[in-house]
Design a protein around this motif. Structure first.
Motif, PDB file in Angstrom:
ATOM      1  N   ARG A 161       0.747  -1.165   0.010  1.00 35.15           N
ATOM      2  CA  ARG A 161       0.116   0.028   0.041  1.00 35.15           C
ATOM      3  C   ARG A 161       0.810   1.429  -0.028  1.00 35.15           C
ATOM      4  NH1 ARG A 161      -4.910  -1.676   4.094  1.00 35.15           N
ATOM      5  NH2 ARG A 161      -5.303  -3.645   3.266  1.00 35.15           N
TER       6      ARG A 161
ATOM      7  N   ALA B   6      -7.128   2.784  -4.290  1.00 31.70           N
ATOM      8  CA  ALA B   6      -6.322   1.735  -4.223  1.00 31.70           C
ATOM      9  C   ALA B   6      -6.531   0.963  -5.566  1.00 31.70           C
ATOM     10  CB  ALA B   6      -6.343   0.980  -3.052  1.00 31.70           C
TER      11      ALA B   6
ATOM     12  N   ARG C 167      -4.474   1.532   6.799  1.00 24.73           N
ATOM     13  CA  ARG C 167      -5.535   2.118   5.923  1.00 24.73           C
ATOM     14  C   ARG C 167      -5.422   3.596   5.782  1.00 24.73           C
ATOM     15  NH1 ARG C 167      -8.736  -1.754   4.152  1.00 24.73           N
ATOM     16  NH2 ARG C 167     -10.060  -0.042   3.343  1.00 24.73           N
TER      17      ARG C 167
ATOM     18  N   PHE D 130      -5.771   5.166   2.279  1.00 27.89           N
ATOM     19  CA  PHE D 130      -6.137   3.871   1.230  1.00 27.89           C
ATOM     20  C   PHE D 130      -7.682   3.957   0.971  1.00 27.89           C
ATOM     21  CE2 PHE D 130      -6.884  -0.844   0.688  1.00 27.89           C
ATOM     22  CZ  PHE D 130      -5.991  -1.132  -0.001  1.00 27.89           C
TER      23      PHE D 130
ATOM     24  N   THR E 123     -10.893   2.643  -1.091  1.00 24.07           N
ATOM     25  CA  THR E 123     -11.244   1.457  -1.907  1.00 24.07           C
ATOM     26  C   THR E 123     -12.785   1.683  -2.409  1.00 24.07           C
ATOM     27  OG1 THR E 123     -12.252   0.387  -0.055  1.00 24.07           O
ATOM     28  CG2 THR E 123      -9.751  -0.150  -0.790  1.00 24.07           C
TER      29      THR E 123
END
Length: 537
Positions: free
Chosen positions: A251, A283, A309, A312, A314
């Motif tokens: 990541r 991501a 996270r 990050f 999504t």
């Protein structure tokens, strides 16, 4: 001196800037070139006889979209396709969407085009795009496959690139190769170069090459809008991988104490995955190109293995109504295909009422199953030594567009050749032996007595009989002259008689689907063939 330059100089002085050559961006570029070279090398090896140490359909076996759509459409799991495609899916789940940035040859070609062809208009991805469209296209492809209709071939990047190389580029490359190998100067100075196995002996030609060139050129031209426009917005394979990449353990992380807010990372991101707040990124859109790391002068950006996270994101921003709308388009396409006249059967016959000249390669599955599995990769057309396999125009209707058909007037099915069955990635063309070809019935020749030299002009002609590899022509005296007839138990529809017939421009002996027995098992076709032996007895 700018802030970025100051930061770069400061970090270089302290020895904290990565060596330029071995940074991950360059490693990724080298890996891309290696896979693109392998892709082209395997296509070069796709010649008869096939002697490649690596399966020439390697990239299609590793293509999760082609594999998944084939499984769904055919309701069959093909064991040979599971290992590579499954491996790619597992790697995507664990590492993220690296497939698009490191492995995909289509992505590499687009990168090269964006860098060298449309550089004068080079633009960052930024906000120019609608990445959710690729999810809608994926839904359309999969819903259509649910109704046993394949349309993945139209969007699959491997199929697009292979068709372009085979239909568009192979012919001019072969022309240059034949000029080289046929040159008297080369024969004198380097005789070994007069026979290169990858250069065909006769000049290949392909239908639909202009359309394939326009489609591929259009994809590259989308680079004028933004870099990697196709991959970011339209590629359904990218959408499939993006859906699985929300749990990757590699990541992007940025260190707030080092970041100088120069925003070069989000300008250099070819997928537009870095948000205006440079610490956050999408991501599922990140393809691990490492451009953001390379341009980060303070070294604030990295891709460690972590489950943190922070930054990050999504989310996919998929609109349910639009998703359902594209799914409905997939159903509509399946319905149109089913309602096309090409899908109609003749009475109670298993043979469809589509064009009588829809001659499939030997070893092909029955028509319905063939259409469900064929991904229009064109490998069978590339490997055909006579150039007789061509993309279908109207012979197989809407559903069979671009599927391979034998056009005997261009080239017949050679008796000794088994290559198309060897290279088909989805088993739409089943492997077969040269011995089995004598009872793999793909059609049957018929004689047009109104144009045949013997029947119409009462002259002697033995061309069809002389060239028939299966001895399927026999003669009977009619009106005082010996005239040719076709033995239905021996004629497999290879088309050699049609290819050699001296009558121009339409041959007096032609092959059609009248003798197509693909709906029978091989054992049943063999028993049909053996009837001629019983008649002799």
């Amino acid at each position: 001196m700018s802030t970025v330059t100051e930061a770069r100089k400061r970090f270089r002085e302290t020895g904290r800037v990565r060596p330029r050559f071995w940074r991950m961006q360059n490693v990724r570029r080298m890996v891309q070139i290696v896979f693109l070279a392998l892709f082209l090398l395997l296509l070069a090896f796709t010649v008869y006889p096939v002697r490649s140490p690596i399966p020439v359909d390697f990239f299609f076996r590793a293509d999760p979209l082609a594999v998944l759509s084939t499984f769904i459409a055919s309701r069959e799991v093909i064991g040979a396709l599971i290992p590579l495609a499954g491996f790619m899916l597992i790697l995507t789940v664990v590492l993220g969407r690296f497939f698009c940035g490191w492995f995909c040859p289509m992505g590499t070609v687009i990168d090269l085009s964006d860098r060298f062809l449309v550089r004068w208009k080079r633009r960052a991805a930024g906000a120019r795009g609608f990445p959710q469209v690729k999810y809608y296209l994926l839904a359309m492809v999969l819903v259509s496959a649910l109704f046993s209709v394949q349309i993945a071939y139209f969007f699959d990047p491997f199929a697009i690139l292979t068709r372009t190389v085979v239909w568009v580029l192979f012919a001019p490359i072969a022309l240059l190769g034949r000029m080289l190998t046929g040159s008297p100067m080369v024969a004198d100075w380097a005789p070994a170069l007069t026979h290169i196995p990858f250069v065909p002996e006769s000049q290949p030609h392909y239908r639909m090459n202009l359309l394939a060139a326009l489609l591929f050129g259009g994809i590259l031209a989308l680079g004028l809008v933004s870099r990697r426009f196709w991959c970011r917005n339209l590629c359904p394979l990218g959408a499939l991988l993006a859906l699985l990449s929300g749990w990757g353990i590699v990541r992007r992380q940025t260190q707030s104490d080092r970041c100088i807010e120069c925003h070069r990372c989000d300008r250099e991101c070819k997928m537009g995955s870095i948000l205006p707040d440079s610490h956050r990124y999408l991501a599922r859109e990140c393809i691990y190109c490492y451009n953001c790391v390379s341009v980060c002068a303070p070294g604030a950006t990295s891709f460690p293995i972590t489950l943190r996270r922070e930054g990050f994101e999504t989310g996919t921003d998929i609109h349910r109504r639009r998703l359902l709308g594209f799914a409905a388009l997939g159903m509509l396409w399946a319905g149109i295909s089913a309602g096309d006249t090409s899908a109609k059967r003749v009475g109670n016959s298993p043979i469809k009422a589509s064009s009588p000249f829809r001659i499939r390669p030997p070893g092909s599955l029955p028509e319905d199953q063939f259409l469900q599995k064929c991904v229009r990769c064109s490998l069978c057309m590339k490997v055909c030594p006579t150039n007789g396999l061509q993309p279908a125009l109207t012979e197989a209707g809407i559903e069979g567009f671009w599927t391979p058909v034998l056009v005997p007037r261009i080239g017949h099915c050679a008796q000794h050749c088994t290559a198309c069955g060897d290279v088909c990635p989805t088993d739409a063309i089943q492997p077969f032996t040269a011995e089995e070809k004598k009872y793999l019935f793909i059609g049957r020749a018929y004689i047009d007595r109104s144009t045949c030299i013997v029947w119409a002009q009462d002259k002697k002609c033995l061309v069809c009989d002389e060239h028939c590899s299966y001895r399927a022509l026999y003669w009977k005296v009619v009106d005082g002259l010996r005239r040719p007839f076709v033995n239905e138990y021996l004629c497999t529809g290879c088309g050699e008689c049609e290819a050699k017939c001296p009558v121009q421009p339409i041959a007096a002996i032609r092959v059609n689907t009248m003798g197509d027995l693909r709906h029978l098992t091989r054992e049943a076709q063999k028993r049909f063939y053996e009837r001629h032996l019983e008649k002799k007895e």
